[in-house]
Design an enzyme around this catalytic site. Structure first.
Site, mmCIF file in Angstrom:
data_model
loop_
_atom_site.group_PDB
_atom_site.id
_atom_site.type_symbol
_atom_site.label_atom_id
_atom_site.label_comp_id
_atom_site.label_asym_id
_atom_site.label_seq_id
_atom_site.Cartn_x
_atom_site.Cartn_y
_atom_site.Cartn_z
ATOM 1 N N ASP A 187 -13.959 -0.361 -3.378
ATOM 2 C CA ASP A 187 -15.065 -1.173 -3.882
ATOM 3 C C ASP A 187 -16.354 -0.688 -3.238
ATOM 4 O OD1 ASP A 187 -15.573 -3.452 -1.465
ATOM 5 O OD2 ASP A 187 -13.549 -2.641 -1.570
ATOM 6 N N GLU A 219 0.809 -1.211 0.000
ATOM 7 C CA GLU A 219 0.000 0.000 0.000
ATOM 8 C C GLU A 219 0.849 1.272 0.000
ATOM 9 O OE1 GLU A 219 -4.026 -1.582 2.222
ATOM 10 O OE2 GLU A 219 -2.492 -0.611 3.436
ATOM 11 N N MET A 244 -10.749 -2.774 7.933
ATOM 12 C CA MET A 244 -10.361 -3.760 8.932
ATOM 13 C C MET A 244 -9.332 -3.282 9.948
ATOM 14 S SD MET A 244 -10.196 -7.192 6.504
ATOM 15 C CE MET A 244 -9.949 -8.295 7.896
ATOM 16 N N GLU A 245 -8.918 -2.013 9.922
ATOM 17 C CA GLU A 245 -7.837 -1.586 10.819
ATOM 18 C C GLU A 245 -8.090 -0.286 11.585
ATOM 19 O OE1 GLU A 245 -6.471 -4.322 7.863
ATOM 20 O OE2 GLU A 245 -6.959 -2.234 7.395
ATOM 21 N N GLY A 298 -14.113 -0.345 1.615
ATOM 22 C CA GLY A 298 -15.344 -0.555 0.864
ATOM 23 C C GLY A 298 -16.363 0.499 1.252
#
Length: 227
Positions: free
Chosen positions: A191, A12, A167-168, A75
């Site tokens: 997304d 990333e 998720m973080e 997302g």
């Protein structure tokens, strides 16, 4: 000001590493830490809340930042174009549930709160605007689930009303709160959870990351320089 950029994966930050004089300082506990330029650092903690929390705490203990900026893709619950920039207003952790003990859904024990606000969101939004960055401001939901639509995604959307899901970030927000470190987050839409092919969209996330990293470094410099 000393700034730490929090990422999940080394891939990333590839675009930053390739276009700066960044150098790896160390790998500690599996966390890679880089100096991007004076007083701007980046670290990769790994995917998921435990990895993110461990990376953030380790970085805080060793480098004593004034700010941590969590950067990454997410997302979207909204039908936003891929690469849309979102400045987080606050975080919730959608996979925390101690309602059987009488707690509200999403309440994180020890700190005993559901919502984790970011710091100085209005000023940071003004920095982005001054830099010509079009962006939205919204809530982000964090959990150890790769969200791909369906009933779970619908429940998260209805329960917490977030713009994004990842998720973080919520874990990093919690660590910063407990350590008295200022926290911000910039996310790029990878997304759309409202579309059936959202998983296919996610695997094109390098497009979203390239757009994000073009924003993150100037943003970090503005924080460092007190703009």
């Amino acid at each position: 000001m000393k700034i730490g950029l929090s990422y999940a994966l080394e891939g990333e930050i590839e675009s930053i590493l390739n276009h700066t004089q960044a150098k790896r300082l160390e790998t500690a506990g599996g966390v890679d830490i880089y100096e991007i330029e004076p007083d701007i650092f980046a670290f990769t903690g790994g995917v998921g809340k435990v990895n993110a929390a461990m990376g953030a705490q380790l970085f805080i203990d060793r480098y004593h930042p004034d700010w941590i900026v969590n950067a990454g893709v997410a997302g979207s619950f909204w039908d936003l174009p891929i690469g849309t920039m979102v400045l987080a207003s606050d975080f919730v952790q959608h996979d925390v549930d101690t309602t059987a003990a009488g707690d509200p859904i999403g309440m994180v024990s020890t700190v005993n709160q559901v919502v984790f606000p970011t710091d100085e969101a209005e000023r940071l939004g003004a920095i982005l605007t001054a830099q010509g960055v079009e962006h939205l401001v919204g809530r982000v939901a964090t959990g150890d689930v790769f969200m791909s639509g369906g009933e779970r995604a619908d429940w998260v959307a209805e329960t917490f009303a977030p713009a994004l899901c990842e998720m973080e970030g919520g874990a990093v927000a919690q660590v910063c709160l407990r350590n008295g470190v200022k926290f911000a987050a910039l996310k790029s839409v990878s997304d759309r959870l409202c579309r059936e092919n959202n998983a296919e969209e996610y695997f094109n996330y390098p497009e979203a990351m390239a757009k994000l990293n073009a924003v993150v470094l100037p943003f970090a410099r503005a924080l460092r320089d007190g703009e």
